[in-house]
Write an enzyme that holds these catalytic residues in place. Structure first.
Site, PDB file in Angstrom:
ATOM      1  N   ASP A  93     -28.075  15.440  24.808  1.00 49.15           N
ATOM      2  CA  ASP A  93     -27.604  16.785  25.634  1.00 49.15           C
ATOM      3  C   ASP A  93     -27.890  18.100  25.068  1.00 49.15           C
ATOM      4  O   ASP A  93     -27.436  19.113  25.488  1.00 49.15           O
ATOM      5  CB  ASP A  93     -26.011  16.389  25.736  1.00 49.15           C
ATOM      6  CG  ASP A  93     -25.192  16.704  24.498  1.00 49.15           C
ATOM      7  OD1 ASP A  93     -26.001  16.635  23.355  1.00 49.15           O
ATOM      8  OD2 ASP A  93     -23.984  16.597  24.477  1.00 49.15           O
ATOM      9  N   SER A  94     -28.672  17.899  23.971  1.00 47.50           N
ATOM     10  CA  SER A  94     -29.476  19.163  23.260  1.00 47.50           C
ATOM     11  C   SER A  94     -30.150  19.674  24.453  1.00 47.50           C
ATOM     12  O   SER A  94     -30.723  20.917  24.186  1.00 47.50           O
ATOM     13  CB  SER A  94     -30.190  19.069  22.200  1.00 47.50           C
ATOM     14  OG  SER A  94     -30.905  17.908  22.257  1.00 47.50           O
ATOM     15  N   ASP A 120     -27.468  10.593  25.738  1.00 50.96           N
ATOM     16  CA  ASP A 120     -26.127  11.190  25.241  1.00 50.96           C
ATOM     17  C   ASP A 120     -25.149  11.056  26.751  1.00 50.96           C
ATOM     18  O   ASP A 120     -25.798  11.370  27.676  1.00 50.96           O
ATOM     19  CB  ASP A 120     -26.258  12.453  25.132  1.00 50.96           C
ATOM     20  CG  ASP A 120     -26.274  12.688  23.472  1.00 50.96           C
ATOM     21  OD1 ASP A 120     -25.983  11.883  22.791  1.00 50.96           O
ATOM     22  OD2 ASP A 120     -26.933  13.916  23.348  1.00 50.96           O
ATOM     23  N   LYS A 124     -25.184   7.430  23.796  1.00 47.39           N
ATOM     24  CA  LYS A 124     -24.579   7.874  22.617  1.00 47.39           C
ATOM     25  C   LYS A 124     -23.139   8.715  22.897  1.00 47.39           C
ATOM     26  O   LYS A 124     -23.336   9.646  23.816  1.00 47.39           O
ATOM     27  CB  LYS A 124     -25.399   8.509  21.771  1.00 47.39           C
ATOM     28  CG  LYS A 124     -25.019   9.360  20.563  1.00 47.39           C
ATOM     29  CD  LYS A 124     -25.951   9.811  19.624  1.00 47.39           C
ATOM     30  CE  LYS A 124     -26.758  11.196  20.080  1.00 47.39           C
ATOM     31  NZ  LYS A 124     -25.768  12.204  19.831  1.00 47.39           N
ATOM     32  N   GLU A 130     -19.916  11.327  21.214  1.00 45.38           N
ATOM     33  CA  GLU A 130     -19.837  11.977  20.020  1.00 45.38           C
ATOM     34  C   GLU A 130     -18.226  11.886  19.908  1.00 45.38           C
ATOM     35  O   GLU A 130     -17.267  12.101  20.632  1.00 45.38           O
ATOM     36  CB  GLU A 130     -19.646  13.634  20.111  1.00 45.38           C
ATOM     37  CG  GLU A 130     -21.152  14.090  20.373  1.00 45.38           C
ATOM     38  CD  GLU A 130     -21.446  15.488  20.509  1.00 45.38           C
ATOM     39  OE1 GLU A 130     -20.365  16.248  20.352  1.00 45.38           O
ATOM     40  OE2 GLU A 130     -22.478  15.942  20.667  1.00 45.38           O
ATOM     41  N   GLU A 165     -24.256  13.931  11.456  1.00 48.05           N
ATOM     42  CA  GLU A 165     -24.940  15.243  11.802  1.00 48.05           C
ATOM     43  C   GLU A 165     -24.313  16.314  10.798  1.00 48.05           C
ATOM     44  O   GLU A 165     -23.049  16.440  10.861  1.00 48.05           O
ATOM     45  CB  GLU A 165     -24.951  15.807  13.097  1.00 48.05           C
ATOM     46  CG  GLU A 165     -25.384  17.046  13.390  1.00 48.05           C
ATOM     47  CD  GLU A 165     -25.865  17.565  14.686  1.00 48.05           C
ATOM     48  OE1 GLU A 165     -25.319  16.795  15.802  1.00 48.05           O
ATOM     49  OE2 GLU A 165     -26.248  18.746  14.978  1.00 48.05           O
TER      50      GLU A 165
HETATM   51  O1  KIV Z   1     -28.340  16.193  21.530  1.00 52.66           O
HETATM   52  C1  KIV Z   1     -28.970  15.861  20.478  1.00 52.66           C
HETATM   53  O2  KIV Z   1     -30.153  16.312  20.422  1.00 52.66           O
HETATM   54  C2  KIV Z   1     -28.358  15.237  19.422  1.00 52.66           C
HETATM   55  C3  KIV Z   1     -29.065  15.164  18.259  1.00 52.66           C
HETATM   56  C4  KIV Z   1     -28.922  16.463  17.531  1.00 52.66           C
HETATM   57  C5  KIV Z   1     -28.498  14.034  17.433  1.00 52.66           C
HETATM   58  O3  KIV Z   1     -27.386  14.674  19.696  1.00 52.66           O
END
Ligand code: KIV
Length: 278
Positions: free
Chosen positions: A44-45, A83, A113, A115, A182
């Site tokens: 989600d970056s 994510d 994934k 968080e 992280e």
């Molecule tokens: O969203 C992302 O790119 C991430 C990484 C920083 C692990 O969660």
């Protein structure tokens, strides 16, 4: 060889470090897949590096599905990990299962994934019970930026280190097949890596993890808003792109592009003046 949950978990046992990078589009994913990356993270970056938001909070399920599907079309062997965006799982276990399912059905991810640690044990259990592999993400969790008050190192005092250790144990117990650590001290990450049976993948967590992940725009020098201390720049693509774009502008302005080899010709000799008169 196709990377699967089983092969990724085996890599920990054989000390074969896991290489993971983010990607958000077909072309980049295809290049990474061709050179043998183990996991492509549709992170989600993308909120920061693709959509230009200040943080990941505004990223939607539609954003994640679109980019995950694009990445998966470029991939043959990497495991596609996508994510779960902010508020796609936090409110209820039901949301978590439905939205994780959408990332597989519509985004063609192989795993998701999310968080969070001990607070999300019921969510991780329910998603894995629905046959959807889960990676947990603990330590500095960017979706909680409004709680942390910025992107800050976590686990540097006794109390917060103990919470991260507790989170790591809890997500493994709940069924996560790997965990991203992280922005935590290297010695804490190394301790967690030894303690767990599942692989740890570090970002800003030192060299003692079972694998590493970076955001590809960071490691290629393409994202200039903010570069964290843990990023190694493998190329200066930002400046290479600037040079290429400048050369293009110069060529267009001077008329030296396009040249003959870039131009199509007609099959027959046509007198266009006469054609338009008739
Ligand atoms: O969203 C992302 O790119 C991430 C990484 C920083 C692990 O969660």
């Amino acid at each position: 060889m196709k990377n699967t949950v089983a092969t990724i978990m085996k890599q920990k046992l054989s000390n074969d470090r896991i290489a993971m990078l983010t990607a958000y589009d077909y072309s980049t994913a295809k290049i990474m897949d061709e050179i043998g990356i183990n996991i492509i993270l549709v992170g989600d970056s993308l909120g920061n590096v693709i959509l230009g938001y200040e943080n990941t909070v505004s990223v939607t399920m539609d954003d994640m599905i679109r980019h995950s599907a694009a990445v998966s079309r470029g991939v043959k062997n990497a495991l596609v990990l996508t994510d779960m965006p902010f508020m796609s799982y936090q409110a209820s276990v039901y949301d978590a299962v439905i939205n994780a399912g959408k990332l597989l059905k519509e985004g063609h991810a192989n795993a998701v994934k999310l968080e969070g640690g001990i607070e999300f044990v019921p969510h991780i259990k329910a998603i894995t019970a629905a046959s959807i592999p889960v990676v947990a993400h603990i330590g500095m969790t960017p979706q909680s930026v409004n709680v942390f008050g910025g992107f800050k190192l976590q686990g540097s005092d006794k109390e917060s280190a103990a919470k991260i250790i507790e989170d790591a144990k809890a997500v493994q117990e709940a069924g996560a097949f790997a965990v991203v650590l992280e922005c935590v001290p290297g010695d804490l990450a190394a301790h967690i890596t030894k303690m767990l049976d599942i692989p740890t993948i570090g970002i800003g967590a030192g060299n003692g993890c079972d694998g590493q992940v970076l955001v590809y725009q960071d490691m290629l020098g393409m994202y200039s808003d903010f570069t964290p201390k843990f990023v190694k720049k493998y190329a200066d693509m930002g400046n290479i792109m600037k040079e290429a774009f400048s050369n293009y502008i110069k060529d267009v302005k001077s008329g030296s592009f396009p040249m003959e080899q870039h131009t199509f010709s007609s099959k027959a000799q046509i007198d266009y003046n006469q054609e338009t008169e008739n």
